[in-house]
Design a protein around this motif. Sequence first.
Motif, mmCIF file in Angstrom:
data_model
loop_
_atom_site.group_PDB
_atom_site.id
_atom_site.type_symbol
_atom_site.label_atom_id
_atom_site.label_comp_id
_atom_site.label_asym_id
_atom_site.label_seq_id
_atom_site.Cartn_x
_atom_site.Cartn_y
_atom_site.Cartn_z
ATOM 1 N N GLU A 165 72.644 14.824 110.375
ATOM 2 C CA GLU A 165 73.510 15.083 109.234
ATOM 3 C C GLU A 165 73.681 13.773 108.480
ATOM 4 O O GLU A 165 74.120 12.777 109.054
ATOM 5 C CB GLU A 165 74.868 15.609 109.679
ATOM 6 N N ILE A 166 73.303 13.798 107.222
ATOM 7 C CA ILE A 166 73.432 12.618 106.372
ATOM 8 C C ILE A 166 74.101 13.045 105.077
ATOM 9 O O ILE A 166 73.685 14.019 104.451
ATOM 10 C CB ILE A 166 72.064 11.955 106.095
ATOM 11 N N HIS A 167 75.143 12.324 104.703
ATOM 12 C CA HIS A 167 75.926 12.619 103.498
ATOM 13 C C HIS A 167 76.417 14.067 103.499
ATOM 14 O O HIS A 167 76.388 14.755 102.469
ATOM 15 C CB HIS A 167 75.127 12.312 102.233
ATOM 16 N N GLY A 168 76.821 14.533 104.680
ATOM 17 C CA GLY A 168 77.389 15.872 104.803
ATOM 18 C C GLY A 168 76.390 17.010 104.755
ATOM 19 O O GLY A 168 76.785 18.171 104.716
ATOM 20 N N ILE A 169 75.106 16.692 104.776
ATOM 21 C CA ILE A 169 74.067 17.724 104.720
ATOM 22 C C ILE A 169 73.262 17.670 106.004
ATOM 23 O O ILE A 169 72.832 16.597 106.442
ATOM 24 C CB ILE A 169 73.145 17.531 103.497
ATOM 25 N N TYR A 170 73.056 18.831 106.622
ATOM 26 C CA TYR A 170 72.299 18.922 107.864
ATOM 27 C C TYR A 170 70.812 19.121 107.565
ATOM 28 O O TYR A 170 70.437 19.938 106.725
ATOM 29 C CB TYR A 170 72.812 20.082 108.730
ATOM 30 N N TRP A 171 69.993 18.375 108.286
ATOM 31 C CA TRP A 171 68.535 18.457 108.179
ATOM 32 C C TRP A 171 67.976 18.766 109.570
ATOM 33 O O TRP A 171 68.369 18.134 110.547
ATOM 34 C CB TRP A 171 67.959 17.141 107.664
ATOM 35 N N SER A 172 67.055 19.699 109.667
ATOM 36 C CA SER A 172 66.506 20.131 110.958
ATOM 37 C C SER A 172 65.768 19.028 111.693
ATOM 38 O O SER A 172 65.793 18.968 112.925
ATOM 39 C CB SER A 172 65.544 21.306 110.768
ATOM 40 N N THR A 173 65.088 18.181 110.948
ATOM 41 C CA THR A 173 64.339 17.064 111.535
ATOM 42 C C THR A 173 64.390 15.874 110.576
ATOM 43 O O THR A 173 64.715 16.023 109.386
ATOM 44 C CB THR A 173 62.843 17.413 111.765
ATOM 45 N N TYR A 201 64.236 15.601 106.146
ATOM 46 C CA TYR A 201 65.043 14.684 105.334
ATOM 47 C C TYR A 201 64.144 13.723 104.553
ATOM 48 O O TYR A 201 64.297 13.558 103.336
ATOM 49 C CB TYR A 201 66.004 13.894 106.229
ATOM 50 N N TYR A 202 63.220 13.103 105.244
ATOM 51 C CA TYR A 202 62.355 12.102 104.607
ATOM 52 C C TYR A 202 61.565 12.707 103.447
ATOM 53 O O TYR A 202 61.529 12.144 102.355
ATOM 54 C CB TYR A 202 61.405 11.504 105.654
ATOM 55 N N GLN A 203 60.944 13.853 103.684
ATOM 56 C CA GLN A 203 60.130 14.470 102.626
ATOM 57 C C GLN A 203 60.981 14.850 101.414
ATOM 58 O O GLN A 203 60.568 14.665 100.271
ATOM 59 C CB GLN A 203 59.375 15.683 103.175
ATOM 60 N N ALA A 204 62.189 15.336 101.658
ATOM 61 C CA ALA A 204 63.071 15.724 100.549
ATOM 62 C C ALA A 204 63.507 14.518 99.722
ATOM 63 O O ALA A 204 63.634 14.611 98.493
ATOM 64 C CB ALA A 204 64.292 16.461 101.089
ATOM 65 N N GLN A 205 63.713 13.394 100.389
ATOM 66 C CA GLN A 205 64.212 12.210 99.682
ATOM 67 C C GLN A 205 63.209 11.667 98.667
ATOM 68 O O GLN A 205 63.579 10.921 97.760
ATOM 69 C CB GLN A 205 64.605 11.115 100.675
ATOM 70 N N LYS A 206 61.960 12.048 98.784
ATOM 71 C CA LYS A 206 60.934 11.618 97.830
ATOM 72 C C LYS A 206 61.247 12.083 96.415
ATOM 73 O O LYS A 206 60.764 11.503 95.449
ATOM 74 C CB LYS A 206 59.566 12.191 98.224
ATOM 75 N N PHE A 207 62.058 13.133 96.293
ATOM 76 C CA PHE A 207 62.260 13.782 95.000
ATOM 77 C C PHE A 207 63.656 13.611 94.415
ATOM 78 O O PHE A 207 63.947 14.158 93.355
ATOM 79 C CB PHE A 207 61.894 15.261 95.126
ATOM 80 N N VAL A 208 64.505 12.859 95.087
ATOM 81 C CA VAL A 208 65.871 12.644 94.594
ATOM 82 C C VAL A 208 65.811 11.992 93.210
ATOM 83 O O VAL A 208 65.185 10.952 93.023
ATOM 84 C CB VAL A 208 66.688 11.768 95.576
ATOM 85 N N VAL A 224 64.901 4.615 103.642
ATOM 86 C CA VAL A 224 65.217 6.034 103.829
ATOM 87 C C VAL A 224 64.838 6.461 105.251
ATOM 88 O O VAL A 224 65.620 7.110 105.953
ATOM 89 C CB VAL A 224 64.488 6.904 102.776
ATOM 90 N N MET A 225 63.660 6.047 105.680
ATOM 91 C CA MET A 225 63.206 6.382 107.035
ATOM 92 C C MET A 225 64.126 5.745 108.074
ATOM 93 O O MET A 225 64.520 6.392 109.047
ATOM 94 C CB MET A 225 61.771 5.895 107.254
ATOM 95 N N ARG A 226 64.469 4.501 107.867
ATOM 96 C CA ARG A 226 65.302 3.788 108.835
ATOM 97 C C ARG A 226 66.670 4.462 108.990
ATOM 98 O O ARG A 226 67.176 4.631 110.096
ATOM 99 C CB ARG A 226 65.477 2.335 108.420
ATOM 100 N N GLU A 227 67.272 4.862 107.868
ATOM 101 C CA GLU A 227 68.568 5.536 107.907
ATOM 102 C C GLU A 227 68.481 6.825 108.730
ATOM 103 O O GLU A 227 69.337 7.106 109.570
ATOM 104 C CB GLU A 227 69.042 5.850 106.487
ATOM 105 N N ALA A 228 67.420 7.598 108.501
ATOM 106 C CA ALA A 228 67.268 8.876 109.198
ATOM 107 C C ALA A 228 66.980 8.669 110.688
ATOM 108 O O ALA A 228 67.551 9.363 111.532
ATOM 109 C CB ALA A 228 66.149 9.691 108.550
ATOM 110 N N VAL A 229 66.124 7.711 111.008
ATOM 111 C CA VAL A 229 65.789 7.452 112.411
ATOM 112 C C VAL A 229 67.017 6.926 113.152
ATOM 113 O O VAL A 229 67.295 7.342 114.284
ATOM 114 C CB VAL A 229 64.583 6.486 112.514
ATOM 115 N N PHE A 230 67.773 6.033 112.518
ATOM 116 C CA PHE A 230 68.995 5.548 113.162
ATOM 117 C C PHE A 230 69.948 6.704 113.437
ATOM 118 O O PHE A 230 70.488 6.844 114.538
ATOM 119 C CB PHE A 230 69.693 4.485 112.309
ATOM 120 N N LYS A 231 70.146 7.564 112.449
ATOM 121 C CA LYS A 231 71.059 8.701 112.600
ATOM 122 C C LYS A 231 70.606 9.612 113.740
ATOM 123 O O LYS A 231 71.421 10.084 114.533
ATOM 124 C CB LYS A 231 71.143 9.474 111.283
ATOM 125 N N LYS A 232 69.307 9.841 113.845
ATOM 126 C CA LYS A 232 68.756 10.690 114.904
ATOM 127 C C LYS A 232 69.090 10.130 116.285
ATOM 128 O O LYS A 232 69.597 10.853 117.145
ATOM 129 C CB LYS A 232 67.242 10.796 114.712
#
Length: 163
Positions: free
Chosen positions: A24-32, A36-43, A85-93
Amino acid sequence: MTIYFYKVWQPFGCFSNFSPHGIEIHGIYWSTVEHYYQAQKFVGSVDAVIIPVIRAATTPEEAAALGRCSSRKLRSDWDLVKTQVMREAVFKKFFTHTDIREILLNTGNEVLVENSPTDYFWGCGADNTGQNHLGKVLMSVREDLRQLQLLTVFSVDCLGEKG
């Protein structure tokens, strides 16, 4: 001894972004992490409408395919921010999931390498000349988690003292 990882079902498969460990990042849940990483490409890009589609993808493979579609326009700063972006997600995981946090911490100071035969940025590539950025992110997260453990132990010890 270097630790190689790649597929979820192989040893150390929990290091893969495709492993079934939601974040969960910024209040949004991501399955993997991959979702998250793929979606962040388009923000902030003209193709930001794909973000909820990627988030809803049934599998990380589907999320990856959606995020890798070459006809979509990536955010303009993607090359500058993708590693963070990757580092934030991996740390959270690994912060969230104690079982795999222990696996990561138990790797000691071993070098971690994503053994991808096709990825020369995140992995080592077919000929081991890749940049292995995912392995570097994992080793950095491992060190941060160690520091957090030390701070927690120190805080508990200090709170228990009589002043």
